[in-house]
Write a protein that holds these residues in place. Structure first.
Motif, PDB file in Angstrom:
ATOM      1  N   GLU A 176      30.595 -17.321 -11.216  1.00 42.63           N
ATOM      2  CA  GLU A 176      29.376 -17.562 -11.989  1.00 42.63           C
ATOM      3  C   GLU A 176      28.140 -17.614 -11.098  1.00 42.63           C
ATOM      4  O   GLU A 176      27.051 -17.227 -11.497  1.00 42.63           O
ATOM      5  CB  GLU A 176      29.503 -18.870 -12.780  1.00 42.63           C
ATOM      6  N   GLY A 177      28.311 -18.092  -9.880  1.00 44.96           N
ATOM      7  CA  GLY A 177      27.166 -18.226  -8.984  1.00 44.96           C
ATOM      8  C   GLY A 177      26.475 -16.910  -8.702  1.00 44.96           C
ATOM      9  O   GLY A 177      25.234 -16.848  -8.630  1.00 44.96           O
ATOM     10  N   LEU A 178      27.249 -15.829  -8.551  1.00 43.54           N
ATOM     11  CA  LEU A 178      26.655 -14.522  -8.290  1.00 43.54           C
ATOM     12  C   LEU A 178      25.828 -14.063  -9.479  1.00 43.54           C
ATOM     13  O   LEU A 178      24.697 -13.574  -9.318  1.00 43.54           O
ATOM     14  CB  LEU A 178      27.738 -13.492  -7.980  1.00 43.54           C
ATOM     15  N   GLN A 179      26.361 -14.226 -10.675  1.00 43.94           N
ATOM     16  CA  GLN A 179      25.626 -13.798 -11.864  1.00 43.94           C
ATOM     17  C   GLN A 179      24.355 -14.609 -12.048  1.00 43.94           C
ATOM     18  O   GLN A 179      23.324 -14.085 -12.480  1.00 43.94           O
ATOM     19  CB  GLN A 179      26.507 -13.913 -13.112  1.00 43.94           C
ATOM     20  N   GLU A 180      24.397 -15.878 -11.682  1.00 42.13           N
ATOM     21  CA  GLU A 180      23.196 -16.714 -11.776  1.00 42.13           C
ATOM     22  C   GLU A 180      22.121 -16.231 -10.809  1.00 42.13           C
ATOM     23  O   GLU A 180      20.934 -16.185 -11.147  1.00 42.13           O
ATOM     24  CB  GLU A 180      23.554 -18.172 -11.486  1.00 42.13           C
ATOM     25  N   ARG A 181      22.533 -15.849  -9.588  1.00 40.38           N
ATOM     26  CA  ARG A 181      21.575 -15.350  -8.610  1.00 40.38           C
ATOM     27  C   ARG A 181      20.994 -14.010  -9.049  1.00 40.38           C
ATOM     28  O   ARG A 181      19.806 -13.736  -8.863  1.00 40.38           O
ATOM     29  CB  ARG A 181      22.224 -15.215  -7.226  1.00 40.38           C
ATOM     30  N   ILE A 182      21.842 -13.171  -9.637  1.00 39.59           N
ATOM     31  CA  ILE A 182      21.375 -11.885 -10.153  1.00 39.59           C
ATOM     32  C   ILE A 182      20.321 -12.104 -11.235  1.00 39.59           C
ATOM     33  O   ILE A 182      19.262 -11.466 -11.230  1.00 39.59           O
ATOM     34  CB  ILE A 182      22.560 -11.054 -10.705  1.00 39.59           C
ATOM     35  N   ALA A 183      20.610 -13.017 -12.163  1.00 41.49           N
ATOM     36  CA  ALA A 183      19.667 -13.285 -13.257  1.00 41.49           C
ATOM     37  C   ALA A 183      18.354 -13.848 -12.727  1.00 41.49           C
ATOM     38  O   ALA A 183      17.269 -13.451 -13.179  1.00 41.49           O
ATOM     39  CB  ALA A 183      20.308 -14.251 -14.254  1.00 41.49           C
ATOM     40  N   ARG A 184      18.435 -14.758 -11.758  1.00 39.04           N
ATOM     41  CA  ARG A 184      17.216 -15.357 -11.213  1.00 39.04           C
ATOM     42  C   ARG A 184      16.372 -14.318 -10.483  1.00 39.04           C
ATOM     43  O   ARG A 184      15.158 -14.214 -10.681  1.00 39.04           O
ATOM     44  CB  ARG A 184      17.562 -16.493 -10.261  1.00 39.04           C
ATOM     45  N   ALA A 185      17.010 -13.507  -9.638  1.00 38.99           N
ATOM     46  CA  ALA A 185      16.281 -12.494  -8.885  1.00 38.99           C
ATOM     47  C   ALA A 185      15.686 -11.436  -9.807  1.00 38.99           C
ATOM     48  O   ALA A 185      14.539 -11.000  -9.630  1.00 38.99           O
ATOM     49  CB  ALA A 185      17.204 -11.839  -7.859  1.00 38.99           C
ATOM     50  N   ALA A 186      16.451 -11.017 -10.810  1.00 36.70           N
ATOM     51  CA  ALA A 186      15.953 -10.014 -11.752  1.00 36.70           C
ATOM     52  C   ALA A 186      14.764 -10.547 -12.531  1.00 36.70           C
ATOM     53  O   ALA A 186      13.793  -9.818 -12.788  1.00 36.70           O
ATOM     54  CB  ALA A 186      17.068  -9.596 -12.707  1.00 36.70           C
ATOM     55  N   GLY A 187      14.805 -11.819 -12.898  1.00 39.95           N
ATOM     56  CA  GLY A 187      13.682 -12.415 -13.604  1.00 39.95           C
ATOM     57  C   GLY A 187      12.424 -12.449 -12.759  1.00 39.95           C
ATOM     58  O   GLY A 187      11.317 -12.192 -13.244  1.00 39.95           O
ATOM     59  N   GLN A 188      12.592 -12.724 -11.476  1.00 39.85           N
ATOM     60  CA  GLN A 188      11.437 -12.757 -10.577  1.00 39.85           C
ATOM     61  C   GLN A 188      10.862 -11.358 -10.370  1.00 39.85           C
ATOM     62  O   GLN A 188       9.637 -11.178 -10.349  1.00 39.85           O
ATOM     63  CB  GLN A 188      11.853 -13.372  -9.237  1.00 39.85           C
ATOM     64  N   LEU A 189      11.727 -10.360 -10.229  1.00 39.18           N
ATOM     65  CA  LEU A 189      11.236  -8.988 -10.078  1.00 39.18           C
ATOM     66  C   LEU A 189      10.534  -8.535 -11.352  1.00 39.18           C
ATOM     67  O   LEU A 189       9.458  -7.919 -11.295  1.00 39.18           O
ATOM     68  CB  LEU A 189      12.393  -8.048  -9.744  1.00 39.18           C
ATOM     69  N   ALA A 190      11.125  -8.835 -12.493  1.00 40.07           N
ATOM     70  CA  ALA A 190      10.514  -8.456 -13.767  1.00 40.07           C
ATOM     71  C   ALA A 190       9.138  -9.086 -13.925  1.00 40.07           C
ATOM     72  O   ALA A 190       8.196  -8.454 -14.419  1.00 40.07           O
ATOM     73  CB  ALA A 190      11.427  -8.855 -14.924  1.00 40.07           C
ATOM     74  N   ALA A 191       9.000 -10.354 -13.503  1.00 38.23           N
ATOM     75  CA  ALA A 191       7.706 -11.034 -13.614  1.00 38.23           C
ATOM     76  C   ALA A 191       6.651 -10.346 -12.756  1.00 38.23           C
ATOM     77  O   ALA A 191       5.493 -10.199 -13.173  1.00 38.23           O
ATOM     78  CB  ALA A 191       7.853 -12.499 -13.208  1.00 38.23           C
ATOM     79  N   LEU A 192       7.032  -9.902 -11.555  1.00 33.91           N
ATOM     80  CA  LEU A 192       6.085  -9.200 -10.697  1.00 33.91           C
ATOM     81  C   LEU A 192       5.729  -7.822 -11.252  1.00 33.91           C
ATOM     82  O   LEU A 192       4.601  -7.352 -11.109  1.00 33.91           O
ATOM     83  CB  LEU A 192       6.667  -9.050  -9.285  1.00 33.91           C
ATOM     84  N   MET A 193       6.694  -7.170 -11.873  1.00 38.32           N
ATOM     85  CA  MET A 193       6.454  -5.838 -12.409  1.00 38.32           C
ATOM     86  C   MET A 193       5.563  -5.861 -13.648  1.00 38.32           C
ATOM     87  O   MET A 193       4.803  -4.923 -13.883  1.00 38.32           O
ATOM     88  CB  MET A 193       7.792  -5.160 -12.754  1.00 38.32           C
ATOM     89  N   THR A 194       5.660  -6.900 -14.423  1.00 42.04           N
ATOM     90  CA  THR A 194       4.965  -6.922 -15.717  1.00 42.04           C
ATOM     91  C   THR A 194       3.814  -7.908 -15.784  1.00 42.04           C
ATOM     92  O   THR A 194       2.995  -7.834 -16.694  1.00 42.04           O
ATOM     93  CB  THR A 194       5.949  -7.273 -16.848  1.00 42.04           C
ATOM     94  N   GLY A 195       3.758  -8.855 -14.841  1.00 44.12           N
ATOM     95  CA  GLY A 195       2.761  -9.914 -14.909  1.00 44.12           C
ATOM     96  C   GLY A 195       1.365  -9.430 -14.587  1.00 44.12           C
ATOM     97  O   GLY A 195       1.176  -8.433 -13.883  1.00 44.12           O
ATOM     98  N   PRO A 196       0.347 -10.145 -15.066  1.00 38.35           N
ATOM     99  CA  PRO A 196      -1.050  -9.762 -14.815  1.00 38.35           C
ATOM    100  C   PRO A 196      -1.460  -9.888 -13.360  1.00 38.35           C
ATOM    101  O   PRO A 196      -2.410  -9.258 -12.926  1.00 38.35           O
ATOM    102  CB  PRO A 196      -1.846 -10.750 -15.691  1.00 38.35           C
TER     103      PRO A 196
END
Length: 208
Positions: free
Chosen positions: A150-170
């Motif tokens: 589960e730890g790997l999937q949690e890290r994947i979700a956290r990192a993907a969320g941070q990348l998505a925020a940078l890609m889409t954020g103002p």
């Protein structure tokens, strides 16, 4: 919106590519981005030729253009001798200067043991900071024992969320724009301006 994944795995199937695909899917789910995957091993010969003759082949040129035009980048390498692989580094060595300026990048790596996890901070993060990319806070390392945990999937979700925020954020930084004609040598990244070291040094040498 374009998301480009650079995977430096060598085997088929590859745990490096598997991690790359999971990161890409998690990011695309959050951004709706179109995903392009670059397998660096398929470009090995053209990368070598680029070093010797200075010109990229057709497939390498297309990969370079995709990276330059990407809104976000995911890079994944296997760990070789406690660092990224030579082929992975070679791909970024032949990119045009400034190709990653202000670009959001998620770094990741795979290895056989958890003791190699520091590769993210002692090798990958400094490399992409030097290339003036914006590296997301969470890097993802997957050792052999991490798959299915589960730890790997949690890290994947956290990192993907941070990348998505940078890609889409103002607050996302645009790629560096060309210097204005009245400011030779000045590179602008968003609202910031940087001056090459030699130009700044010359200014200090000028008599007052």
């Amino acid at each position: 919106m374009k998301l480009v994944v650079v995977s430096a795995g060598l085997s088929v199937p590859s745990s490096t590519r598997l991690l790359a695909d999971r990161l890409a899917q998690a990011t695309a789910d959050r951004t709706g981005a179109e995903v392009t995957v670059i397998e660096v091993r398929d470009l090995a010969v053209e990368i070598a030729h680029n070093f010797t003759n200075g010109f990229p082949g057709r497939e390498l040129a297309a990969a370079q253009a995709a990276v330059t035009a990407a809104d976000g980048l995911i890079v994944v390498t296997p760990v070789f001798s406690a660092s990224y692989s030579g082929l992975f580094k070679a791909f970024f060595d032949v990119l045009d200067q400034g190709a990653l300026d202000g670009k959001p990048v998620l770094i990741a790596a795979t290895g056989g043991s958890a003791r190699h996890s520091l590769v993210l901070d002692h090798a990958l993060r400094p490399l992409f900071s030097y290339l003036r990319a914006v590296v997301v806070p969470t890097g993802v390392y997957a050792a052999s024992e991490d798959w299915g945990a589960e730890g790997l999937q949690e890290r994947i979700a956290r990192a993907a969320g941070q990348l998505a925020a940078l890609m889409t954020g103002p607050g996302r930084l645009p790629a560096a724009r060309a210097a204005r004609e009245d400011e030779p040598g000045v590179v602008r990244v968003g609202d910031l301006e940087t001056v090459p070291f030699e130009q700044a040094l010359q200014a200090l040498r000028r008599p007052s």
